[in-house]
Design a protein around this motif. Structure first.
Motif, PDB file in Angstrom:
ATOM      1  N   THR A 225     -13.122   3.930  -1.633  1.00  0.00           N
ATOM      2  CA  THR A 225     -13.783   3.867  -0.335  1.00  0.00           C
ATOM      3  C   THR A 225     -13.385   5.118   0.447  1.00  0.00           C
ATOM      4  N   ILE A 226     -14.368   5.833   0.999  1.00  0.00           N
ATOM      5  CA  ILE A 226     -14.107   7.090   1.704  1.00  0.00           C
ATOM      6  C   ILE A 226     -14.319   6.878   3.197  1.00  0.00           C
ATOM      7  N   VAL A 227     -13.297   7.172   3.979  1.00  0.00           N
ATOM      8  CA  VAL A 227     -13.337   7.012   5.428  1.00  0.00           C
ATOM      9  C   VAL A 227     -13.428   8.414   6.035  1.00  0.00           C
ATOM     10  N   VAL A 228     -14.557   8.707   6.686  1.00  0.00           N
ATOM     11  CA  VAL A 228     -14.814  10.055   7.197  1.00  0.00           C
ATOM     12  C   VAL A 228     -14.761  10.041   8.713  1.00  0.00           C
ATOM     13  N   LYS A 229     -13.786  10.783   9.253  1.00  0.00           N
ATOM     14  CA  LYS A 229     -13.613  10.905  10.704  1.00  0.00           C
ATOM     15  C   LYS A 229     -14.375  12.132  11.188  1.00  0.00           C
ATOM     16  N   ALA A 230     -14.919  12.046  12.401  1.00  0.00           N
ATOM     17  CA  ALA A 230     -15.721  13.158  12.918  1.00  0.00           C
ATOM     18  C   ALA A 230     -15.452  13.390  14.398  1.00  0.00           C
ATOM     19  N   GLY A 231     -14.178  13.382  14.778  1.00  0.00           N
ATOM     20  CA  GLY A 231     -13.827  13.620  16.164  1.00  0.00           C
ATOM     21  C   GLY A 231     -14.369  12.529  17.063  1.00  0.00           C
ATOM     22  N   ALA A 232     -15.141  12.930  18.084  1.00  0.00           N
ATOM     23  CA  ALA A 232     -15.702  11.967  19.026  1.00  0.00           C
ATOM     24  C   ALA A 232     -16.906  11.222  18.471  1.00  0.00           C
ATOM     25  N   ASP A 233     -17.471  11.700  17.360  1.00  0.00           N
ATOM     26  CA  ASP A 233     -18.600  11.023  16.730  1.00  0.00           C
ATOM     27  C   ASP A 233     -18.117   9.830  15.914  1.00  0.00           C
TER      28      ASP A 233
ATOM     29  N   LEU B 225       0.851  -1.192   0.000  1.00  0.00           N
ATOM     30  CA  LEU B 225       0.000   0.000   0.000  1.00  0.00           C
ATOM     31  C   LEU B 225       0.880   1.232   0.000  1.00  0.00           C
ATOM     32  N   LEU B 226       0.517   2.212  -0.818  1.00  0.00           N
ATOM     33  CA  LEU B 226       1.194   3.506  -0.873  1.00  0.00           C
ATOM     34  C   LEU B 226       0.248   4.565  -0.333  1.00  0.00           C
ATOM     35  N   HIS B 227       0.697   5.313   0.681  1.00  0.00           N
ATOM     36  CA  HIS B 227      -0.114   6.371   1.277  1.00  0.00           C
ATOM     37  C   HIS B 227       0.465   7.735   0.936  1.00  0.00           C
ATOM     38  N   VAL B 228      -0.420   8.657   0.526  1.00  0.00           N
ATOM     39  CA  VAL B 228       0.002   9.994   0.108  1.00  0.00           C
ATOM     40  C   VAL B 228      -0.923  11.044   0.735  1.00  0.00           C
ATOM     41  N   PRO B 229      -0.418  11.929   1.591  1.00  0.00           N
ATOM     42  CA  PRO B 229      -1.227  13.065   2.026  1.00  0.00           C
ATOM     43  C   PRO B 229      -1.447  14.043   0.877  1.00  0.00           C
ATOM     44  N   ALA B 230      -2.603  14.679   0.849  1.00  0.00           N
ATOM     45  CA  ALA B 230      -2.917  15.621  -0.232  1.00  0.00           C
ATOM     46  C   ALA B 230      -1.976  16.805  -0.260  1.00  0.00           C
ATOM     47  N   TYR B 231      -1.338  17.127   0.869  1.00  0.00           N
ATOM     48  CA  TYR B 231      -0.346  18.207   0.865  1.00  0.00           C
ATOM     49  C   TYR B 231       0.685  18.007  -0.246  1.00  0.00           C
TER      50      TYR B 231
ATOM     51  N   ASP C 120      -7.698   3.756  -3.881  1.00  0.00           N
ATOM     52  CA  ASP C 120      -8.560   2.752  -3.253  1.00  0.00           C
ATOM     53  C   ASP C 120      -9.221   3.311  -2.006  1.00  0.00           C
ATOM     54  N   LEU C 121      -8.505   4.199  -1.297  1.00  0.00           N
ATOM     55  CA  LEU C 121      -8.991   4.761  -0.041  1.00  0.00           C
ATOM     56  C   LEU C 121      -8.779   6.265  -0.030  1.00  0.00           C
ATOM     57  N   LEU C 122      -9.766   6.990   0.464  1.00  0.00           N
ATOM     58  CA  LEU C 122      -9.638   8.416   0.749  1.00  0.00           C
ATOM     59  C   LEU C 122      -9.974   8.617   2.215  1.00  0.00           C
ATOM     60  N   LEU C 123      -9.031   9.173   2.977  1.00  0.00           N
ATOM     61  CA  LEU C 123      -9.251   9.475   4.386  1.00  0.00           C
ATOM     62  C   LEU C 123      -9.504  10.969   4.518  1.00  0.00           C
ATOM     63  N   ALA C 124     -10.570  11.336   5.233  1.00  0.00           N
ATOM     64  CA  ALA C 124     -10.928  12.750   5.363  1.00  0.00           C
ATOM     65  C   ALA C 124     -11.635  12.960   6.684  1.00  0.00           C
ATOM     66  N   ASN C 125     -11.527  14.186   7.232  1.00  0.00           N
ATOM     67  CA  ASN C 125     -12.395  14.500   8.356  1.00  0.00           C
ATOM     68  C   ASN C 125     -13.725  15.014   7.815  1.00  0.00           C
TER      69      ASN C 125
ATOM     70  N   SER D 135      -3.713   4.938  -0.954  1.00  0.00           N
ATOM     71  CA  SER D 135      -4.507   5.717  -0.015  1.00  0.00           C
ATOM     72  C   SER D 135      -4.112   7.183  -0.122  1.00  0.00           C
ATOM     73  N   VAL D 136      -5.111   8.068  -0.109  1.00  0.00           N
ATOM     74  CA  VAL D 136      -4.879   9.514  -0.103  1.00  0.00           C
ATOM     75  C   VAL D 136      -5.563  10.095   1.122  1.00  0.00           C
ATOM     76  N   ASP D 137      -4.871  10.995   1.825  1.00  0.00           N
ATOM     77  CA  ASP D 137      -5.485  11.733   2.922  1.00  0.00           C
ATOM     78  C   ASP D 137      -5.816  13.132   2.431  1.00  0.00           C
ATOM     79  N   ALA D 138      -7.029  13.612   2.692  1.00  0.00           N
ATOM     80  CA  ALA D 138      -7.458  14.927   2.204  1.00  0.00           C
ATOM     81  C   ALA D 138      -6.715  16.085   2.864  1.00  0.00           C
ATOM     82  N   SER D 139      -6.039  15.850   3.966  1.00  0.00           N
ATOM     83  CA  SER D 139      -5.096  16.785   4.603  1.00  0.00           C
ATOM     84  C   SER D 139      -5.744  17.943   5.336  1.00  0.00           C
ATOM     85  N   SER D 140      -6.357  18.912   4.631  1.00  0.00           N
ATOM     86  CA  SER D 140      -6.972  20.057   5.322  1.00  0.00           C
ATOM     87  C   SER D 140      -7.889  20.801   4.371  1.00  0.00           C
ATOM     88  N   THR D 141      -8.892  21.472   4.934  1.00  0.00           N
ATOM     89  CA  THR D 141      -9.778  22.286   4.100  1.00  0.00           C
ATOM     90  C   THR D 141      -9.020  23.451   3.497  1.00  0.00           C
TER      91      THR D 141
END
Length: 295
Positions: free
Chosen positions: A216-224, A136-142, A195-200, A168-174
Motif C-alpha cells: 500500500t503506497i501512501v502519498v503525501k502532497a503538502g497541503a493537498d 510493525l517495523l519501520h525503516v527509512p530508505a536512508y 506492507d506500506l510505502l510512505l512517500a511524498n 513500513s518503508v519511507d522513501a526518504s528523499s528524491t
C-alpha cells in the motif's frame, strides 16, 4: 505544544524503528542566500535522523523501540539520552563518529539538506531478540543507502516478514533515491515487498506506481490531500487540514509517519491513520527541525 494523547489499546502493540540518529544544525535564512557572502540567519541545534524522529514522535502514542548507531562521543550520548527521555526504548551500537545534517531553511519553509550520516551507516547487527514482540517495523530508505547498515536492515526486514511483522518503508528523499538509483530502489522494494510505502508526491512520481503487489503506497502532497493507493488498484483521498504560519518543513514527514503508523498498528484503518498523521505533522511546522516547541 502539548503532546498527543496515547492511543487506546496502545499498550497491546509495539512499534519498532531502525535508522539514523544524528544532530541537526538547522539554519533559518532571514533573506535569500547569496553566494560568496553573508546572509542573515538563525541557527538551531536539534536532535534529528529520520528513524529517530519517527520513534520520538511515536513514543507518546504507542510503545516504541529504536535501534541505530552513533559514535562513542558526547553528541551520541546526548542524542541517546534525549531519545530515551522522550519515552523511546533506545538501543544503539557505537562506532565511528556521530552524524550531522545541516539544513538550510528558506523563507517558505523548504529545506536544502547536507547529510553526513557517519555512524548511522555503520549498524552491523540487529539481534533477532530485538524483533521479538514487534507488530510493525519501520525503516527509512536512508538506511539502504550504504555502509554495513544497508545489508543489516535488509536482513532485519526479511526476518520481520518471516515472523509476520508488518513492514513500513519511507522513501526518504528524491536525492537519496537518485543516488541509490531509481531502478535499483524499485527492485529492492519489489524484493522486500513492504506492507506500506510512505512517500511524498515527488518521491512517488520518481518511483512510479509499480512497487510490489502487496504494498500500500501512501502519498503525501503538502497541503493537498494525502492519497492512499491500495494493492487492488483503488485509492482513497484524505484531506489535509490547513496549518497557519508554516516556517520549517523539516521533520514533517517523519512526524506524519509516526502518527500514521501508531494509529495504523492499533486500529488497522488507513483513513484514520492518515488523519492521525496529519495531526502529528502539523505540530512541527512552526518549529526548527523535527521539534514541536517553537523557535
Amino acid at each position: 505544544m502539548a503532546a498527543s494523547p496515547r492511543l487506546s489499546r496502545a499498550e497491546d502493540v509495539v512499534l519498532g524503528v531502525t535508522g539514523d540518529l544524528v544532530e541537526d544544525v538547522v539554519v533559518w535564512l532571514a533573506e535569500p542566500l547569496r553566494h560568496g557572502t553573508d546572509a542573515r540567519a538563525r541557527v538551531f541545534r536539534t536532535p534529528g535522523g529520520s528513524g529517530a524522529n519517527v520513534a520520538r514522535f511515536a513514543a507518546g502514542l504507542v510503545p516504541t523501540r529504536f535501534l541505530g548507531c552513533v559514535g562513542p562521543d558526547a553528541p551520541g550520548d546526548a542524542l541517546v539520552a534525549q531519545l530515551a527521555a522522550a519515552g523511546v526504548d533506545v538501543r544503539v551500537q557505537r562506532a565511528g563518529r556521530t552524524g550531522t545534517v545541516v539544513l538550510l531553511i528558506d523563507e517558505t519553509g523548504e529545506r536544502t539538506m547536507f547529510p553526513d550520516r557517519a555512524a548511522s551507516a555503520l549498524l552491523d547487527d540487529i539481534p533477532l531478540a530485538w524483533l521479538d514482540g514487534l507488530d510493525l517495523l519501520h525503516v527509512p530508505a536512508y538506511s539502504f543507502e550504504g555502509g554495513p547498515t544497508a545489508a543489516t536492515v535488509q536482513t532485519a526486514v526479511r526476518q520481520a516478514r518471516q515472523r509476520g511483522i508488518l513492514v513500513s518503508v519511507d522513501a526518504s528523499s528524491t536525492g537519496m533515491l537518485t543516488h541509490y538509483g531509481v531502478d535499483a530502489f524499485r527492485a529492492l522494494l519489489a524484493d522486500l515487498a513492504p506492507d506500506l510505502l510512505l512517500a511524498n508526491a515527488a518521491e512517488a512520481a520518481l518511483l512510479g506506481p509499480a512497487v510490489s503487489p502487496r504494498t500500500t503506497i501512501v502519498v503525501k502532497a503538502g497541503a493537498d490531500p494525502t492519497v492512499v493507493h491500495l494493492p487492488d488498484g483503488s485509492s482513497v483521498e484524505v484531506p489535509v487540514p490547513p496549518v497557519a504560519d508554516v516556517r520549517d518543513l523539516t521533520g514533517a514527514g517523519d512526524a506524519f509517519a509516526a502518527g500514521f503508523l501508531a494509529s495504523f498498528v492499533v486500529r488497522r484503518d488507513l483513513e484514520s491513520a492518515c488523519v492521525a498523521g496529519h495531526a502529528s505533522a502539523a505540530r512541527v511546522l512552526t518549529s526548527p527541525g523535527a521539534t514541536t516547541d517553537g523557535p
